[in-house]
Scaffold this motif. Structure first.
Motif, PDB file in Angstrom:
ATOM      1  N   TRP A 178       0.826  -1.214   0.000  1.00 24.41           N
ATOM      2  CA  TRP A 178       0.000   0.000   0.000  1.00 24.41           C
ATOM      3  C   TRP A 178       0.864   1.270   0.000  1.00 24.41           C
ATOM      4  N   GLU A 212     -11.103   3.843   1.808  1.00 25.22           N
ATOM      5  CA  GLU A 212     -10.323   2.717   2.361  1.00 25.22           C
ATOM      6  C   GLU A 212      -8.850   2.867   1.948  1.00 25.22           C
ATOM      7  N   LYS A 216      -5.351   3.117   4.371  1.00 27.28           N
ATOM      8  CA  LYS A 216      -4.295   2.105   4.369  1.00 27.28           C
ATOM      9  C   LYS A 216      -3.025   2.522   3.637  1.00 27.28           C
TER      10      LYS A 216
END
Ligand SMILES: [Fe+2]
Length: 248
Positions: A178, A212, A216
């Motif tokens: 990520w 989201e 992250k």
């Protein structure tokens, strides 16, 4: 060099030399990325093919993610290939669609791409062009000034990512922990959307997913379009329309 701009909707006037003189120093190894609503693959007309040929003749390589305003039936016909670490479709040798949920390595930096968006000017509905009363409905809706679209002509369900595309996006990001340099989307994540100050922009499954990603991912800048304005929010979220900004 890498530049980024907002929705073009099939009008590429901004790439004329008088409006974008920086191109004098660019080569096909340099990029301009459009944050969705490219609109250059729309009706398949001769005029459109000539326009794409002119884009190919620009001194730089033109990249785009999808918006909500693309002809997804026509786009789907282009073969998919690998390019700089992610999946693309080549519309012309140097006019390239960056698919959803991909990471590309360009000039040593990582770019995560997630095109798509929900049309927000369709509250009167989507007409089915194969319905028996289509012509009557169409004339009626036009006459009323209704905000509507016609399925497969001006609206496609593929404007929003499929479950497989979300899954691909998560797997791609997982693979690189990520951590990217730039995020290129058409839409904004929920928390940024809320700051735009226009209540007609509602949360949907894509803006939920992008939220989201915020929670992250590590990234430097997030560039997006769709909302027809040029603004910087929270220092690193860059909303673009007709401006062309250099990121690298
Ligand atoms: Fe859009």
């Amino acid at each position: 060099m890498i530049y980024v701009t907002g929705d073009t909707h099939g009008d590429f006037e901004r790439f004329q030399e008088e409006y974008f003189p920086e191109q004098k120093n660019m080569t096909k190894d340099d990029f301009v990325i459009i944050c969705g609503d490219f609109g250059g693959v729309w009706d398949g007309s001769k005029r459109e093919r000539r326009q794409l040929d002119r884009l190919e003749q620009l001194p730089f390589t033109l990249l785009f993610v999808s918006g909500n305003h693309e002809n997804f039936d026509r786009l789907a016909k282009y073969p998919v290939e690998e390019w700089n670490g992610g999946k693309i479709q080549r519309i012309r040798p140097h006019v390239i669609h960056l698919l959803r949920g991909q990471v590309f390595q360009l000039e040593g930096r990582l770019f995560f791409t997630m095109g798509g968006g929900k049309s927000h000017d369709i509250e009167d509905g989507i007409l089915n062009p194969f319905a028996q009363d289509f012509q009557e409905q169409y004339v009626l809706y036009r006459g009323m000034g209704a905000r509507f679209r016609v399925n497969h002509r001006t609206w496609w369900k593929e404007e929003l990512p499929s479950p497989q595309e979300y899954q691909q996006a998560r797997e791609t990001l997982e693979h690189i922990n990520w951590s990217v340099d730039y995020i290129i989307t058409h839409c904004a994540p929920n928390s940024i959307l809320d700051q735009l100050g226009d209540r007609s922009y509602e949360h949907d499954q894509l803006t939920d997913f992008l939220e989201e990603v915020i929670s992250k991912a590590q990234f430097r800048y997030w560039l997006f379009g769709h909302y027809h304005d040029n603004r910087i929010l929270d220092k690193r979220y860059v909303l673009l329309w007709e401006q062309i900004v250099r990121v690298l």
